[in-house]
Design a protein around this motif. Structure first.
Motif, short mmCIF file in Angstrom:
data_model
loop_
_atom_site.label_atom_id
_atom_site.label_comp_id
_atom_site.label_asym_id
_atom_site.label_seq_id
_atom_site.Cartn_x
_atom_site.Cartn_y
_atom_site.Cartn_z
N THR A 112 14.39 -8.29 18.79
CA THR A 112 14.91 -10.08 18.71
C THR A 112 14.23 -10.40 19.62
N ILE A 113 14.75 -9.94 20.49
CA ILE A 113 14.54 -10.85 22.11
C ILE A 113 12.84 -11.40 22.00
N GLU A 114 12.08 -10.57 22.60
CA GLU A 114 10.88 -10.05 22.47
C GLU A 114 9.98 -10.72 21.54
N THR A 115 10.43 -10.98 19.86
CA THR A 115 9.66 -10.78 18.99
C THR A 115 10.62 -12.86 18.55
N GLY A 116 11.97 -12.22 18.55
CA GLY A 116 12.55 -13.16 17.61
C GLY A 116 12.76 -12.98 16.35
N ARG A 117 12.60 -11.48 16.27
CA ARG A 117 12.60 -10.86 14.99
C ARG A 117 13.67 -10.33 14.69
N LEU A 118 14.17 -10.22 13.72
CA LEU A 118 15.39 -9.35 13.15
C LEU A 118 14.83 -7.95 12.96
N ILE A 119 15.14 -6.19 13.14
CA ILE A 119 14.89 -5.58 12.29
C ILE A 119 16.53 -4.44 11.44
N THR A 120 15.64 -3.65 10.59
CA THR A 120 16.85 -3.07 10.44
C THR A 120 17.66 -1.83 11.17
N LYS A 121 18.94 -1.61 11.21
CA LYS A 121 18.75 -0.01 11.62
C LYS A 121 18.15 0.93 11.27
N ARG A 122 17.52 1.16 10.59
CA ARG A 122 16.53 2.09 10.16
C ARG A 122 15.29 1.69 10.93
N GLU A 123 14.40 0.53 11.38
CA GLU A 123 13.81 0.57 12.03
C GLU A 123 13.93 0.90 13.23
N ALA A 124 15.28 0.24 14.00
CA ALA A 124 15.19 0.40 14.80
C ALA A 124 16.04 2.24 15.56
N ILE A 125 16.15 2.60 14.79
CA ILE A 125 15.71 4.18 14.57
C ILE A 125 14.73 4.83 14.92
N ASP A 126 13.76 4.49 14.22
CA ASP A 126 12.23 4.50 14.68
C ASP A 126 11.71 4.15 15.54
#
Length: 243
Positions: free
Chosen positions: A178-192
């Motif tokens: 979010t800080i680097e790209t302004g995009r929100l990701i899911t927890k699944r993506e965060a774990i990956d």
């Protein structure tokens, strides 16, 4: 009804139950329900009720009683008054962790409503909730890190718990994007993306398995070693993201 609500049928029932009690204008399900990442019994229910006016004491008391009667675990609901919805700093009545208190509807929560929000009834989030700009979103992500996690890394013992390890590492992973790209990701993506942050493969797999509802048994030496690794990684990522 939006098919994404089929994973949590309690949500439309709850939305209907509070509609008159709280004078609700619009009701949204955010977080993992909207993103398709919801896990029954594991994920929180992150809900937002937009109400016509701030809650009176009588309405708060009725809502508190209703929440306790329903007894839905992991249900979090923010009651945001429409006249104050543009003020990100304004504190609103919230129900979470089996109690009622006040806190703002954060910039992250607002952005999630726009990106992932499911409208149960009323106008869409785009019609009622002001957009959050990229810089505001980055500021909100940093605020969430400073608000709890910078204190948590000072307390060695909390990193023995699955909750702190799993939530802490996925939080910094999501916040970094979010800080680097302004995009929100899911927890699944965060774990990956945890291995890219230096998280060992076995720890990443452990977090992924718990997220899927699988039991993970660790010995006392493994818990101690994991706590050291997780805490060091959190400190490193917080330093990187907060400067």
């Amino acid at each position: 009804m939006d098919e994404r609500l089929s994973v949590a049928p309690v949500v439309p029932r709850f939305a209907a139950a509070i509609r008159e009690v709280a004078a609700v204008t619009a009701f949204y399900a955010g977080g993992s329900i909207g993103s398709g990442d919801y896990r029954p019994g594991i994920s929180d229910l992150d809900l937002v009720a937009v109400i016509a006016a701030p809650l009176t004491r009588a309405r708060r008391d009725r809502l508190r009683s209703l929440h306790r009667t329903l007894g839905v675990a992991k249900l979090h609901c923010a009651y945001v008054s429409l006249p104050d919805i543009s003020d990100v700093s304004r504190k609103h009545v919230n129900w979470a962790h089996e109690r009622m208190f006040r806190r703002p509807l954060s910039g992250i929560s607002r952005a999630e409503l726009h990106q992932f929000g499911v409208t149960v009834y009323g106008p869409s989030p785009a019609e009622l909730v002001p957009q959050i700009g990229r810089e505001e979103l980055a500021t909100a992500a940093r605020a969430e890190l400073r608000g709890y996690w910078t204190g948590a890394v000072r307390r060695a013992r909390v990193w023995r718990t699955d909750l702190h390890v799993d939530l802490g590492l996925t939080t910094v992973s999501r916040a970094g994007v979010t800080i680097e790209t302004g995009r929100l990701i899911t927890k699944r993506e965060a774990i990956d993306r945890l291995p890219a942050l230096g998280v060992p493969d076995d720890l990443t797999d452990e977090i992924r398995r718990r997220r899927a509802g699988e039991p993970v048994e660790l010995t006392e030496p493994q818990i101690r070693a994991r706590a050291v690794v997780a805490r060091a990684l959190m400190r490193e990522q917080l330093t990187r993201l907060l400067g």
